[in-house]
Design a protein around this motif. Structure first.
Motif, short mmCIF file in Angstrom:
data_model
loop_
_atom_site.label_atom_id
_atom_site.label_comp_id
_atom_site.label_asym_id
_atom_site.label_seq_id
_atom_site.Cartn_x
_atom_site.Cartn_y
_atom_site.Cartn_z
N LYS A 1 36.86 47.84 71.37
CA LYS A 1 35.96 48.88 71.84
C LYS A 1 35.31 49.60 70.66
O LYS A 1 35.98 49.89 69.66
N ARG A 2 34.03 49.89 70.76
CA ARG A 2 33.28 50.48 69.64
C ARG A 2 32.48 51.70 70.11
O ARG A 2 32.27 51.89 71.31
N ARG A 3 32.03 52.46 69.13
CA ARG A 3 31.07 53.54 69.35
C ARG A 3 29.93 53.34 68.36
O ARG A 3 30.15 53.04 67.18
N ILE A 4 28.71 53.54 68.84
CA ILE A 4 27.53 53.33 68.00
C ILE A 4 27.31 54.56 67.13
O ILE A 4 27.27 55.69 67.60
N ARG A 5 27.17 54.34 65.82
CA ARG A 5 26.82 55.41 64.89
C ARG A 5 25.31 55.62 64.90
O ARG A 5 24.56 54.65 64.72
N VAL A 6 24.88 56.85 65.10
CA VAL A 6 23.45 57.17 65.14
C VAL A 6 22.97 57.32 63.70
O VAL A 6 23.26 58.31 63.03
N VAL A 7 22.23 56.33 63.22
CA VAL A 7 21.75 56.31 61.84
C VAL A 7 20.33 56.85 61.79
O VAL A 7 19.50 56.54 62.65
N ASP A 8 20.05 57.68 60.79
CA ASP A 8 18.72 58.26 60.61
C ASP A 8 17.83 57.23 59.91
O ASP A 8 17.90 57.05 58.69
N TRP A 9 16.99 56.54 60.69
CA TRP A 9 16.09 55.54 60.13
C TRP A 9 14.75 56.13 59.70
O TRP A 9 13.99 55.48 59.00
N HIS A 10 14.42 57.36 60.12
CA HIS A 10 13.12 57.94 59.82
C HIS A 10 13.13 58.77 58.53
O HIS A 10 12.10 58.84 57.85
N ARG A 11 14.25 59.43 58.23
CA ARG A 11 14.36 60.29 57.05
C ARG A 11 13.25 61.33 57.01
O ARG A 11 12.59 61.56 55.98
N GLN A 12 13.00 61.99 58.15
CA GLN A 12 11.92 62.97 58.23
C GLN A 12 12.33 64.33 57.67
O GLN A 12 11.45 65.14 57.37
N VAL A 13 13.62 64.60 57.54
CA VAL A 13 14.08 65.90 57.07
C VAL A 13 13.89 65.97 55.56
O VAL A 13 14.44 65.16 54.81
N SER A 14 13.11 66.95 55.11
CA SER A 14 12.88 67.13 53.68
C SER A 14 13.97 68.01 53.08
O SER A 14 14.73 68.67 53.79
N GLY A 15 14.05 68.00 51.77
CA GLY A 15 15.07 68.80 51.10
C GLY A 15 16.19 67.91 50.55
O GLY A 15 16.27 66.71 50.82
#
Length: 361
Positions: A128-142
């Motif tokens: 059994k697994r859980r999907i990790r939500v990966v940030d593919w957009h990288r819209q957050v600056s800083g």
């Protein structure tokens, strides 16, 4: 007495023939330390960036000692399944669970669609697994700090947990090779719009961008020859290409407008819009394709079911089936649906964004 003296002479002679450990000095960032090791023919010391003219600190971070060693973990063959087991070391990864808020449940389908028919073969079972939500957009600056590296059961590369310096928000990204806890990464996706406004106003303000491992920026801001991964295909779009373990691409041509040329790890040269973003460096876990599972049961743990050869099937189940003995019926190798499997061309319309196709066998 004579036997004891002969034994001591033999031990002294064999000790003199042993190779002495070599002392070398390795520099990691501002700190240099000494380490002893015995030279081995199987150890590769060249980095993946050798032969490329990269900019910034890409080469220095890629050769960082924070990444796992190139040696594999093996076990004493106390059982048949452990004899051929060969795994990449994971001592540097987080031992606990993932951040619950950044995961979603994965419902297994067993390769069936909504009508219950098998549409993808060789799938079913597994842990059994859980999907990790990966940030593919990288819209957050800083600036964001790397908290830790984790293992993601849904992909071959490691993932890095980031914490924003100002807001404290957490997010996951695919960890580049050489990234370690405590490093800082920056996304310059929104800097592109600010730079366009300043160019229209012509205020004479010059901005600098750090070409470091893990930083994300549009292709028109990246120097030619830089190793990149997580490449998007449109402006403000998600990363699509070069996301698997050990993959990377090299930027060979770019401009302020139009398209840039990127050479993928397969050898294909492709056109990508210059406004699309990419991340500096190569993907982590480059030795993944050298791993050996050791036994068939480990594949079943991953949700992979056995594959039956078409020649072992009946004629009604596969084009290679039927007949007496090992016979394909004088047919070229093909899939169960009749599509040529080895060397046959199946693409009806060429891709207009491919400048140079990958080399074929």
């Amino acid at each position: 007495m004579f036997r004891l003296g002969a034994r001591r002479l033999f031990q002294q002679a064999t000790a003199a023939l042993r190779p002495m450990p070599t002392t070398t000095t390795r520099t990691v960032g501002p700190v240099s330390r000494q380490c002893q090791f015995t030279p081995m023919r199987s150890m590769a010391t060249d980095s993946y960036v050798s032969g490329y003219s990269t900019q910034g600190q890409v080469a220095g971070h890629a050769q960082s000692l924070s990444s796992p060693s190139s040696q594999f973990k093996t076990k004493t063959p106390s059982t048949p399944g452990k004899r051929w087991l060969k795994r990449v070391p994971r001592d540097h990864l987080h031992k606990g669970k993932a951040v619950r808020a950044l995961t979603i449940a994965k419902r297994s389908t067993g390769g069936r669609n909504n009508t219950g028919r098998i549409t993808v073969r060789h799938r079913g079972g597994g842990h059994k697994r859980r999907i990790r939500v990966v940030d593919w957009h990288r819209q957050v600056s800083g600036t964001q700090h790397v908290v830790r590296l984790e293992h993601d059961p849904g992909r071959t590369a490691w993932i890095a947990l980031l914490r924003h310096e100002e807001t404290g928000d957490l997010s996951y990204i695919v960890a580049p090779h050489g990234l370690k806890p405590g490093d800082k990464v920056v996304s310059y996706v929104h800097e592109q719009h600010q730079q366009e406004l300043e160019d229209e106003g012509d205020q004479g303000i010059t901005r600098t961008f750090a070409i470091d491992v893990g930083n994300c920026m549009p292709l028109k801001m990246i120097p030619v020859g830089t190793i990149v991964h997580n490449i998007g295909l449109k402006r403000n779009g998600p990363a699509v290409m070069a996301r698997s373990a050990g993959t990377y691409a090299q930027l060979i041509q770019t401009a302020q407008e139009g398209y840039a040329q990127v050479r993928l790890s397969s050898g294909e040269v492709r056109l990508v819009p210059v406004d699309a973003c990419a991340t500096i460096g190569a993907v982590s876990n480059p030795d993944h394709h050298h791993e050996m599972l050791g036994k068939a049961g480990r594949s079943r743990w991953l949700g992979i079911r056995p594959t039956v050869r078409g020649m072992a099937m009946n004629a009604c189940d596969h084009p290679h089936g039927g007949g007496r003995g090992k016979s394909k019926g004088n047919k070229d190798p093909r899939s169960p649906w009749g599509v040529l499997a080895k060397g046959g061309k199946t693409r009806k319309k060429p891709n207009q964004f491919v400048v140079k196709p990958r080399p074929r066998r």
